[in-house]
Design a protein around this motif. Structure first.
Motif, PDB file in Angstrom:
ATOM      1  N   PRO A  14       0.921  -1.133  -0.102  1.00 59.89           N
ATOM      2  CA  PRO A  14      -0.148  -0.082   0.092  1.00 59.89           C
ATOM      3  C   PRO A  14       1.056   1.117   0.113  1.00 59.89           C
ATOM      4  CG  PRO A  14       0.006  -1.018   2.116  1.00 59.89           C
ATOM      5  CD  PRO A  14       0.781  -2.007   1.292  1.00 59.89           C
ATOM      6  N   PHE A  15       0.355   2.133  -0.540  1.00 65.52           N
ATOM      7  CA  PHE A  15       1.043   3.688  -0.711  1.00 65.52           C
ATOM      8  C   PHE A  15       0.062   4.592  -0.376  1.00 65.52           C
ATOM      9  CE2 PHE A  15       3.802   1.476  -3.410  1.00 65.52           C
ATOM     10  CZ  PHE A  15       5.111   2.365  -3.923  1.00 65.52           C
ATOM     11  N   LEU A  16       0.861   5.670   0.641  1.00 65.76           N
ATOM     12  CA  LEU A  16       0.120   6.764   0.787  1.00 65.76           C
ATOM     13  C   LEU A  16       0.701   7.978   0.230  1.00 65.76           C
ATOM     14  CD1 LEU A  16      -0.637   6.419   4.741  1.00 65.76           C
ATOM     15  CD2 LEU A  16      -2.329   6.092   2.903  1.00 65.76           C
ATOM     16  N   ASP A  17       0.093   8.980  -0.271  1.00 64.69           N
ATOM     17  CA  ASP A  17       0.343  10.102  -1.081  1.00 64.69           C
ATOM     18  C   ASP A  17       0.477  11.382  -0.127  1.00 64.69           C
ATOM     19  OD1 ASP A  17       1.294  11.759  -2.905  1.00 64.69           O
ATOM     20  OD2 ASP A  17      -0.302  11.588  -4.219  1.00 64.69           O
ATOM     21  N   VAL A  18       1.698  11.715   0.346  1.00 66.64           N
ATOM     22  CA  VAL A  18       1.857  12.780   1.117  1.00 66.64           C
ATOM     23  C   VAL A  18       1.251  14.037   0.379  1.00 66.64           C
ATOM     24  CG1 VAL A  18       3.873  14.290   2.290  1.00 66.64           C
ATOM     25  CG2 VAL A  18       3.907  11.845   2.220  1.00 66.64           C
ATOM     26  N   ALA A  19       1.302  14.192  -0.800  1.00 70.03           N
ATOM     27  CA  ALA A  19       0.717  15.382  -1.534  1.00 70.03           C
ATOM     28  C   ALA A  19      -0.748  15.318  -1.514  1.00 70.03           C
ATOM     29  CB  ALA A  19       1.097  15.303  -3.108  1.00 70.03           C
ATOM     30  N   ASP A  20      -1.567  14.457  -0.982  1.00 67.78           N
ATOM     31  CA  ASP A  20      -2.960  14.462  -0.680  1.00 67.78           C
ATOM     32  C   ASP A  20      -3.059  14.513   0.906  1.00 67.78           C
ATOM     33  OD1 ASP A  20      -3.866  14.439  -3.021  1.00 67.78           O
ATOM     34  OD2 ASP A  20      -4.281  12.280  -3.160  1.00 67.78           O
ATOM     35  N   LEU A  21      -2.062  13.899   1.506  1.00 69.98           N
ATOM     36  CA  LEU A  21      -2.367  13.914   3.066  1.00 69.98           C
ATOM     37  C   LEU A  21      -2.119  15.363   3.498  1.00 69.98           C
ATOM     38  CD1 LEU A  21      -0.232  10.818   4.448  1.00 69.98           C
ATOM     39  CD2 LEU A  21      -2.478  11.306   4.421  1.00 69.98           C
ATOM     40  N   ALA A  22      -0.970  16.062   3.044  1.00 66.28           N
ATOM     41  CA  ALA A  22      -0.950  17.489   3.337  1.00 66.28           C
ATOM     42  C   ALA A  22      -1.971  18.440   3.223  1.00 66.28           C
ATOM     43  CB  ALA A  22       0.153  17.927   2.580  1.00 66.28           C
ATOM     44  N   PRO A  23      -2.682  18.718   2.247  1.00 60.54           N
ATOM     45  CA  PRO A  23      -3.860  19.492   2.183  1.00 60.54           C
ATOM     46  C   PRO A  23      -4.932  19.174   2.944  1.00 60.54           C
ATOM     47  CG  PRO A  23      -3.456  18.372  -0.091  1.00 60.54           C
ATOM     48  CD  PRO A  23      -2.252  18.119   0.841  1.00 60.54           C
ATOM     49  N   MET A  24      -5.162  17.661   2.946  1.00 63.69           N
ATOM     50  CA  MET A  24      -6.386  17.126   3.851  1.00 63.69           C
ATOM     51  C   MET A  24      -6.326  17.355   5.257  1.00 63.69           C
ATOM     52  SD  MET A  24      -7.314  13.421   4.388  1.00 63.69           S
ATOM     53  CE  MET A  24      -6.246  13.016   5.805  1.00 63.69           C
ATOM     54  N   LEU A  25      -4.990  17.368   5.885  1.00 63.29           N
ATOM     55  CA  LEU A  25      -4.926  17.526   7.215  1.00 63.29           C
ATOM     56  C   LEU A  25      -4.433  19.099   7.440  1.00 63.29           C
ATOM     57  CD1 LEU A  25      -2.477  14.468   7.984  1.00 63.29           C
ATOM     58  CD2 LEU A  25      -4.942  14.676   8.652  1.00 63.29           C
ATOM     59  N   PHE A  26      -4.102  19.772   6.382  1.00 60.83           N
ATOM     60  CA  PHE A  26      -3.929  21.086   6.599  1.00 60.83           C
ATOM     61  C   PHE A  26      -4.848  22.083   5.614  1.00 60.83           C
ATOM     62  CE2 PHE A  26      -0.320  19.620   8.958  1.00 60.83           C
ATOM     63  CZ  PHE A  26      -0.032  20.447  10.161  1.00 60.83           C
ATOM     64  N   PRO A  27      -6.013  22.076   5.857  1.00 59.53           N
ATOM     65  CA  PRO A  27      -6.844  22.520   4.749  1.00 59.53           C
ATOM     66  C   PRO A  27      -6.934  24.253   4.633  1.00 59.53           C
ATOM     67  CG  PRO A  27      -8.180  21.773   6.645  1.00 59.53           C
ATOM     68  CD  PRO A  27      -6.878  21.078   6.988  1.00 59.53           C
ATOM     69  N   GLU A  28      -6.189  24.702   6.094  1.00 62.13           N
ATOM     70  CA  GLU A  28      -6.058  26.080   6.124  1.00 62.13           C
ATOM     71  C   GLU A  28      -4.968  26.610   5.321  1.00 62.13           C
ATOM     72  OE1 GLU A  28      -3.639  24.556   9.582  1.00 62.13           O
ATOM     73  OE2 GLU A  28      -5.504  23.832   8.418  1.00 62.13           O
ATOM     74  N   VAL A  29      -4.043  25.833   4.615  1.00 60.05           N
ATOM     75  CA  VAL A  29      -2.973  26.243   4.009  1.00 60.05           C
ATOM     76  C   VAL A  29      -3.278  26.639   2.528  1.00 60.05           C
ATOM     77  CG1 VAL A  29      -0.605  25.619   3.231  1.00 60.05           C
ATOM     78  CG2 VAL A  29      -1.363  25.084   5.690  1.00 60.05           C
ATOM     79  N   LEU A  30      -4.035  25.685   1.813  1.00 57.30           N
ATOM     80  CA  LEU A  30      -4.380  25.833   0.552  1.00 57.30           C
ATOM     81  C   LEU A  30      -5.473  24.786   0.302  1.00 57.30           C
ATOM     82  CD1 LEU A  30      -1.642  24.629  -1.892  1.00 57.30           C
ATOM     83  CD2 LEU A  30      -2.126  23.700   0.505  1.00 57.30           C
ATOM     84  N   THR A  31      -6.319  25.183  -0.884  1.00 55.59           N
ATOM     85  CA  THR A  31      -7.180  24.220  -1.269  1.00 55.59           C
ATOM     86  C   THR A  31      -7.028  23.383  -2.316  1.00 55.59           C
ATOM     87  OG1 THR A  31      -8.344  26.158  -2.577  1.00 55.59           O
ATOM     88  CG2 THR A  31      -8.902  25.941  -0.264  1.00 55.59           C
ATOM     89  N   ARG A  32      -5.944  23.473  -3.030  1.00 56.35           N
ATOM     90  CA  ARG A  32      -5.395  22.498  -3.956  1.00 56.35           C
ATOM     91  C   ARG A  32      -4.054  22.013  -3.482  1.00 56.35           C
ATOM     92  NH1 ARG A  32      -1.543  25.197  -6.667  1.00 56.35           N
ATOM     93  NH2 ARG A  32      -1.266  27.300  -6.705  1.00 56.35           N
ATOM     94  N   ARG A  33      -3.644  20.926  -4.346  1.00 54.50           N
ATOM     95  CA  ARG A  33      -2.473  20.332  -3.944  1.00 54.50           C
ATOM     96  C   ARG A  33      -1.249  21.100  -4.336  1.00 54.50           C
ATOM     97  NH1 ARG A  33      -1.968  14.813  -7.171  1.00 54.50           N
ATOM     98  NH2 ARG A  33      -1.364  13.766  -5.192  1.00 54.50           N
ATOM     99  N   GLY A  34      -0.423  21.383  -3.204  1.00 48.37           N
ATOM    100  CA  GLY A  34       1.035  22.222  -3.663  1.00 48.37           C
ATOM    101  C   GLY A  34       2.002  21.318  -3.866  1.00 48.37           C
ATOM    102  N   GLY A  35       2.965  21.663  -4.301  1.00 52.99           N
ATOM    103  CA  GLY A  35       4.278  20.740  -4.519  1.00 52.99           C
ATOM    104  C   GLY A  35       5.087  20.623  -3.333  1.00 52.99           C
ATOM    105  N   LEU A  36       6.060  19.718  -3.651  1.00 51.60           N
ATOM    106  CA  LEU A  36       6.849  19.489  -2.389  1.00 51.60           C
ATOM    107  C   LEU A  36       7.594  20.807  -1.710  1.00 51.60           C
ATOM    108  CD1 LEU A  36       8.384  17.381  -0.554  1.00 51.60           C
ATOM    109  CD2 LEU A  36       9.986  16.684  -2.137  1.00 51.60           C
ATOM    110  N   ASP A  37       8.218  21.510  -2.907  1.00 52.25           N
ATOM    111  CA  ASP A  37       8.829  22.885  -2.283  1.00 52.25           C
ATOM    112  C   ASP A  37       8.066  23.630  -1.352  1.00 52.25           C
ATOM    113  OD1 ASP A  37      11.686  22.295  -3.290  1.00 52.25           O
ATOM    114  OD2 ASP A  37      10.686  22.825  -5.340  1.00 52.25           O
TER     115      ASP A  37
END
Length: 239
Positions: free
Chosen positions: A153-176
């Motif tokens: 199984p894989f978990l995608d950090v690019a999805d976990l981040a905005p899901m758990l920190f919705p106050e940061v942005l509403t779309r997926r951001g890059g690693l940088d």
């Protein structure tokens, strides 16, 4: 697939060049993990692949970097880094990764590199940033070189981040973007092991937020991600 197509596919398939010891190691690989372990107890392998490009059907893996998260911390004693022996043209993608043609020529044979990585991964859950790409590239490489079917199984950090920190942005951001937001400074960006370490540091922050939200187990976190993805897709479709 009709009989003629099946025959053609078999003729096109390159026979695997594995020795007896490699076959034994392949047979000894553990099964993929269950997902009902607590986040604090699950071993994660944070993976980053460098490839010749972004086409999952044509491009190939040229470097693998990985670190582990165990007992809620990055274990710096457990790291994996390997350049695969490849004969490729020096294109823009290779230059971005900073991998010289001489490194590729002197790298590990692909089958040996991939087998060693799967022994390192063992029965861990895998994490990556933009995980579907790494998952597909790794799965194709394992099938072509080892005849191995990737089921981890894989978990995608690019999805976990905005899901758990919705106050940061509403779309997926890059690693940088997420490195800057969390104040993470890693040298040698676009290098497999450095990107894996950056992703692992972000993952620790995300796991801490998940536990504070009452998400204690891996399967519950995976379920929350699926719900978030469905809601996000429905929102995009309604635009």
């Amino acid at each position: 697939m009709n009989p003629i197509s099946a025959l053609f596919a078999r003729l096109q398939r390159r026979p695997l060049q594995l020795d007896d010891h490699q076959r034994q190691r392949l047979q000894a690989l553990p099964p993929p993990p269950r997902l009902d372990a607590p986040l604090q107890e699950q071993r994660f392998v944070v993976l980053d692949l460098e490839t010749t490009g972004l086409n999952v059907n044509r491009d190939i893996v040229i470097s693998i970097g990985a670190v582990t998260i165990e007992a809620g911390a990055i274990d710096m004693a457990q790291q994996f880094e390997c350049t695969l022996r490849r004969q490729v043209e020096v294109n823009e993608a290779v230059l971005i990764h900073g991998i010289a043609p001489s490194e590729l020529a002197n790298g590990e044979p692909p089958a040996e590199a991939l087998l060693s990585f799967m022994e390192f991964a063992a029965d861990s859950v895998m994490l990556a940033f933009h995980a579907p790409f790494d998952q597909r590239m790794l799965a194709r490489a394992l099938k072509n070189e080892l005849g191995y079917r990737l089921e981890h199984p894989f978990l995608d950090v690019a999805d976990l981040a905005p899901m758990l920190f919705p106050e940061v942005l509403t779309r997926r951001g890059g690693l940088d973007h997420w490195m800057n937001y969390f104040g993470i400074d890693i040298a040698q960006r676009h290098h497999a092991s450095a990107d894996a370490l950056a992703t692992a540091e972000i993952a620790l922050i995300l796991f801490n937020r998940a536990r504070r939200m009452g998400i204690e187990r891996v399967d519950k976190l995976a379920e929350q991600v699926r719900c978030w993805q469905r809601a996000r897709q429905a929102s995009l479709n309604s635009i």
